[in-house]
Motif scaffolding. Structure first.
Motif, mmCIF file in Angstrom:
data_model
loop_
_atom_site.group_PDB
_atom_site.id
_atom_site.type_symbol
_atom_site.label_atom_id
_atom_site.label_comp_id
_atom_site.label_asym_id
_atom_site.label_seq_id
_atom_site.Cartn_x
_atom_site.Cartn_y
_atom_site.Cartn_z
ATOM 1 N N ASN A 261 51.229 -28.800 -38.953
ATOM 2 C CA ASN A 261 50.667 -27.795 -39.862
ATOM 3 C C ASN A 261 51.704 -27.286 -40.874
ATOM 4 O O ASN A 261 51.526 -26.228 -41.475
ATOM 5 N N ASN B 257 48.328 -23.345 -47.118
ATOM 6 C CA ASN B 257 47.506 -22.367 -46.411
ATOM 7 C C ASN B 257 46.090 -22.879 -46.156
ATOM 8 O O ASN B 257 45.492 -22.567 -45.126
ATOM 9 N N ARG C 239 46.382 -25.063 -43.142
ATOM 10 C CA ARG C 239 46.551 -24.321 -41.893
ATOM 11 C C ARG C 239 45.272 -23.627 -41.452
ATOM 12 O O ARG C 239 45.016 -23.485 -40.264
ATOM 13 N N ARG C 240 44.477 -23.171 -42.420
ATOM 14 C CA ARG C 240 43.220 -22.527 -42.029
ATOM 15 C C ARG C 240 42.248 -23.540 -41.441
ATOM 16 O O ARG C 240 41.269 -23.175 -40.801
#
Ligand SMILES: Nc1ncnc2c1ncn2[C@@H]1O[C@H](COP(=O)(O)OP(=O)(O)OP(=O)(O)O)[C@@H](O)[C@H]1O
Ligand SMILES: [Mg+2]
Lengths: 372, 225
Positions: free
Chosen positions: A49, A72, A75-76
């Motif tokens: 990640n 981001n 990662r979400r």
């Protein structure tokens, strides 16, 4: 699908934490990263990640290079459980679980509904726990919330770093069972770190065993146990690896039909004659509808007694999903040579005996001895 | 003497009320400014790769604290008159108190943010929080108790220093003290001293309460249930 292609990580101080790692985790597969402390498990997870940048190689998720995505966003889309849980102490259970939904700007009621759903999934009552703070939960409950949090926005991929570490063995076992049950339902692609060989065997579809940053063996648990690739793997899985193999099988996989099943209404002398003919010392007794009642022995059969009068009731029985290691200890604990396997309606499905288990072990030892 | 002081209090409640209000007003303005700038500076210097700036800022702020207040008022009067701004009264005192209040607030903000458990930050980042979101949703809520403790320190300390502001015409509870010194009126000195002390004690209690209230529920240590 997660694919690591010749991934390497050298930290600024020169530590080579991961070397030339190639690994492919299939869709819906539960892959366990296993190895001694400091072998690079956490480093590998964090490279997936992008919490840690790679030094060499490439990582693909569903064929897309993770560095092609905004970090981001990436990662979400990956459920992440950090080593040691890491719940936010200043947020409630609800807010913790809904962290990613919050970041994705879901409406508040939907976040809460999701938190409730996930709490239920991990076996916690939403009414009781949803507005508590992490400091008001037991260690086991925190672990559950940690699992719920990484499922927050229903990501297809989970990256879990020792999610069940630092917890007593009984709770740990329970959490493992529950998580397996959940995984059977949700079928996520999972990279799961542990340094506990038993946890790896129990949970993993495949196990990637690492040593000092190098992938030593990547195989399903049975293969890892029966054919360890080298001395390191052999030592790591332990001298009792053959016994450990029992965990991989369930009663229903190896149980046999009982040599003789008798219905309770049958004539004792006819039964006795049949047992003499087949040289059997005991038989299993069922109700007419198949429900298991117990054993009868040849010596007890007399013309003067009905069969019902001589039943020896079972001290312990097992279900078809009982693991062989558990079945074995049940048999040892209650000093019986044969274990009846019953379905949920208590109907007799089959039996396990020391001979059957010995044969299973024998096969594994046989496989183990034929290794190169 | 105590009796005289008491007589003064009951015969001039309006005066005492006025001085207290002036005092509070100065404190409020100065510490609000110190809080805003202190927290912003504290956040800024706690950022990645700003270690050198942080050390310098905190060093300067602690030097600031060692300058006696009268000397600071003097310096400020010089600067303000050069800028053709009012060089006595409210303005120089508020500026001085703001400067004094900065150190505890900057220092506490900086340390509190730096000492947030790295695992918390990593959890946030790992779930896809941006740096701003990590600051607002993770670091600051966890740092609040320590920041508030800094503000409390600043307020209590400034209540004392503000009394000296009366010397340059800012009013407040320093006024009876200086007047008493000039006129050999011990009762006036006592009245000023007692009310300044009371104010400091009350402010300390109030800020303690505020500290409790602003601390996120989940990290409060004494649990009220
Ligand atoms: N930031 C860092 N800088 C330098 N070396 C590091 C850093 N982080 C980890 N290492 C080193 O990299 C190696 C692998 O660390 P990693 O955390 O991946 O191990 P691990 O397999 O997760 O261990 P554990 O089971 O103890 O969690 C270790 O030798 C460690 O000391
Ligand atoms: Mg680790």
């Amino acid at each position: 699908m997660i694919k690591l292609d010749q991934v390497g990580k050298t930290y600024a101080d020169g530590t080579e934490a991961v070397k030339d790692l190639c690994l492919e985790i299939k869709e819906g597969e539960f892959c366990v990263l296993l190895g001694p402390s400091g072998c690079g498990k956490t480093t590998t997870m964090k490279m997936i990640n992008r919490l840690i940048p790679l030094t060499t190689g490439k990582i693909y998720i569903d064929g897309v290079d993770v560095y092609k995505l905004e970090s981001n966003e990436l990662r979400r889309g990956i459920g992440y459980a950090i080593q040691n849980i890491g719940l936010f102490p200043h947020l409630t259970v609800c807010q913790n679980i809904a962290t990613v939904p919050m970041l994705k700007k879901w409406p508040k009621p939907k976040q809460r509904a999701r938190a409730e759903e996930l709490l239920t999934l991990v076996g916690m009552d939403p009414g009781t726990f949803i507005d508590r703070y992490p400091s008001e939960l037991s260690g086991g409950q925190q672990q559950r919330v940690g699992v719920a949090r990484c499922l927050g926005a229903d990501p297809p991929i989970l990256v879990m770093d020792e999610p069940f570490g630092a917890i007593d063995p009984i709770t740990r076992n329970k959490l493992q069972d529950e998580f397996l049950r959940i995984q059977a339902k949700i079928r996520k692609t999972i990279a799961f770190v542990t340094h506990d060989i038993n946890e790896a065997i129990k949970m993993g579809d495949r196990i990637a065993l690492m040593r000092e940053g190098v992938l030593v063996q990547f195989a399903d648990p049975a293969t890892l146990l029966s054919s360890p690739k080298d001395e390191f793997v052999r030592n790591f899985v332990g001298a009792d690896r053959v016994l450990k193999g029992l965990r991989l099988l369930k009663a229903k996989d190896v149980m046999k039909k009982p040599p003789l099943t008798v219905k309770v209404g049958e004539d004792p002398m006819q039964v006795k004659a049949r047992m003499e003919r087949d040289k059997l010392r005991w038989a299993m007794l069922t109700e007419d509808d198949g429900r298991f009642l117990g054993w009868i022995t040849w010596e007890d059969l007399h013309a003067s007694k009905t069969i019902r009068e001589i039943i020896i009731p079972p001290s312990v029985t097992a279900s078809p999903d009982t693991l062989l290691n558990e079945a074995l200890s049940m048999m040892l604990n209650s000093a019986i040579g044969t274990l009846a396997i019953l379905n949920e309606k208590e109907c007799l499905l089959g039996v396990l005996s020391f001979e059957i288990i010995r044969d299973v072990l024998g096969q594994q030892v046989g496989e183990a001895q034929t290794e190169p | 003497m105590w009796n005289q002081a008491w007589q003064y209090v009951i015969s001039h409640p309006d005066k005492i009320f006025e001085w207290t209000l002036q005092h509070l007003y100065i404190i409020l303005v100065a510490n609000a400014l110190a809080a805003v700038f202190g927290v912003l500076i504290g956040i800024y210097i706690s950022g990645k790769g700003r270690q050198r700036i942080a050390d310098t800022v905190i060093y300067l702020a602690s030097i600031m604290m060692t300058v006696p207040s009268l000397a600071l008022y003097g310096i400020l009067m010089g600067i303000l008159s050069a800028l053709t701004l009012p060089s006595i009264g409210f303005l120089p005192v508020v500026i001085a108190l703001t400067l004094y209040g900065l150190l505890p607030i900057i220092r506490n903000t900086y340390t509190a943010i730096r000492e947030v458990d790295p695992a918390m930050i990593e959890a946030g980042r790992g779930m896809g929080m941006s740096e701003i979101q990590i600051l607002v949703k993770v670091k600051l809520p966890l740092a609040v108790p320590v920041i508030m403790a800094g503000l409390r320190q600043a307020v209590v300390m400034n209540i004392g220093i503000a009394a000296i502001g009366a010397y340059i015409g800012a009013g407040g509870l320093g006024q009876p003290i200086f007047r008493g010194i000039a006129n050999y009126r011990t009762d006036l000195i006592l009245v000023g001293a007692i009310f300044v002390s009371l104010l400091a004690i009350l402010a300390d209690l109030l800020m303690g309460g505020l500290e409790w209230l602003t601390t996120p529920k989940g990290v409060r240590t004494r649990r009220r249930r």
